[in-house]
Design an enzyme around this catalytic site. Structure first.
Site, mmCIF file in Angstrom:
data_model
loop_
_atom_site.group_PDB
_atom_site.id
_atom_site.type_symbol
_atom_site.label_atom_id
_atom_site.label_comp_id
_atom_site.label_asym_id
_atom_site.label_seq_id
_atom_site.Cartn_x
_atom_site.Cartn_y
_atom_site.Cartn_z
ATOM 1 N N ARG A 1 5.000 -9.683 9.357
ATOM 2 C CA ARG A 1 3.977 -8.649 9.568
ATOM 3 C C ARG A 1 2.841 -9.191 10.424
ATOM 4 O O ARG A 1 2.296 -10.251 10.144
ATOM 5 C CB ARG A 1 3.417 -8.171 8.214
ATOM 6 C CG ARG A 1 2.455 -7.001 8.353
ATOM 7 C CD ARG A 1 2.082 -6.450 6.983
ATOM 8 N NE ARG A 1 1.108 -7.281 6.290
ATOM 9 C CZ ARG A 1 0.664 -7.033 5.055
ATOM 10 N NH1 ARG A 1 1.138 -5.999 4.373
ATOM 11 N NH2 ARG A 1 -0.229 -7.824 4.501
ATOM 12 N N LYS B 1 -4.310 -6.970 2.357
ATOM 13 C CA LYS B 1 -4.230 -5.755 3.156
ATOM 14 C C LYS B 1 -5.234 -4.748 2.623
ATOM 15 O O LYS B 1 -5.477 -4.675 1.416
ATOM 16 C CB LYS B 1 -2.808 -5.162 3.076
ATOM 17 C CG LYS B 1 -2.579 -3.938 3.943
ATOM 18 C CD LYS B 1 -1.157 -3.434 3.800
ATOM 19 C CE LYS B 1 -0.924 -2.187 4.638
ATOM 20 N NZ LYS B 1 0.448 -1.650 4.474
ATOM 21 N N SER C 1 7.397 2.217 2.765
ATOM 22 C CA SER C 1 6.271 2.101 1.841
ATOM 23 C C SER C 1 6.032 3.435 1.157
ATOM 24 O O SER C 1 6.121 4.495 1.788
ATOM 25 C CB SER C 1 5.002 1.685 2.594
ATOM 26 O OG SER C 1 5.132 0.378 3.117
#
Length: 220
Positions: free
Chosen positions: A40, A138, A109
Site C-alpha cells: 500500500r 490510516k 474493504s
C-alpha cells in the site's frame, strides 16, 4: 473465484520505510507465517509503485504467498502482482475482474451495511471489514466498529453470500485476535503491530499461532 487464505494478511505500507526496506519487511512477514501480503502506498508515483511491487515479488519468490496491490489495478498489472485490494472509491470490482482476469485475487474493504451488500454481490474473492479498532496507520473518518459492529457487518455480508471469506483490519493486536475470530473473522490484517514490533518474524509467528488456535477452537 480464487480461494484466499486470510489468516494473516500483512500490509506492507509505504509509511514503514523508516523501519526497513519494504521488500525486506515483506520477506520477514512471510517467514513468520503471513498468508497474504498487501502493498500500500497512497503517495508514490506509478513508476515507483511498480518498482516496489516488483521488488517485493522478488523478495518473496518461492513462498507461495500472494501479493496484492492496494487500490491500483494498473500497478498490479504492470508489476505482475497476484491481484488487488479495492476500497469504495477505487475502480469497481467488475471492471477490475475484467482487466485482471479470472485467476486474480480481488479483495474489498467493507465499512458499512451498504458496502457489505455490494461486496457480497461483487466478483470478489474476500472482504475485509474495518476499521474495527482505532489505528494510527490510516485515517478512518468514522468511529471504530468494535467487536459487536464487526459481528453485525459480517452477519449482514454472509446473509447475501455465506461462503465469502471475511477478514478484520485496524488496531489488531494479538489479544484481540481470539474475540475477532469468535465474532466470525477468518483472519486479520495487520500493519503497525507487526512491522513496528521490533521482531517482525517472531511477531508474525505469534499472530499466526493465535489465529490458528482461535480458528481451531471455533470449529471444534
Amino acid at each position: 473465484m480464487t480461494k484466499v487464505d486470510l489468516r494473516l494478511n500483512a500490509i506492507v505500507d509505504a509509511s514503514l520505510a523508516d523501519v526497513a526496506d519494504l521488500p525486506l519487511l515483506a520477506a520477514q512477514a512471510v517467514r513468520g507465517g503471513a498468508t497474504l501480503l498487501q502493498y500500500r502506498d497512497k503517495t508514490a508515483s506509478t513508476r515507483r509503485m511498480v518498482e516496489q511491487a516488483m521488488a517485493i515479488i522478488v523478495a518473496i519468490a518461492g513462498s507461495g504467498v500472494p501479493l496484492l496491490v492496494n487500490d491500483r489495478v494498473d500497478v498490479a498489472l504492470a508489476a505482475g502482482a497476484d491481484g488487488v485490494h479495492l476500497g469504495s472509491s477505487d475502480l469497481d470490482p467488475e471492471t477490475a475482474r475484467r482487466l485482471l482476469g479470472p485467476s486474480a485475487i480481488i479483495g474489498l474493504s467493507v465499512k458499512t451495511a451498504e458496502e457489505a451488500h455490494r461486496a457480497a454481490l461483487a466478483p470478489a474473492d474476500y472482504a475485509c471489514i474495518g476499521g474495527v479498532f482505532a489505528t494510527t496507520s490510516k485515517d478512518n473518518p468514522g468511529p471504530p466498529l468494535g467487536i459487536d459492529g464487526y459481528r453485525l457487518l459480517r452477519k449482514q455480508l454472509h446473509a447475501d453470500r455465506p461462503t465469502l471469506p471475511v477478514g478484520a483490519i485496524a488496531g489488531i493486536t494479538e489479544a484481540r485476535i481470539a474475540p475477532l475470530i469468535a465474532a466470525g473473522a477468518d483472519g486479520v490484517a495487520v500493519i503497525a503491530a507487526l512491522f513496528r514490533s521490533g521482531d517482525v518474524i517472531g511477531t508474525a509467528r505469534a499472530f499466526r499461532s493465535a489465529v490458528d488456535a482461535a480458528l481451531s477452537e471455533r470449529s471444534a
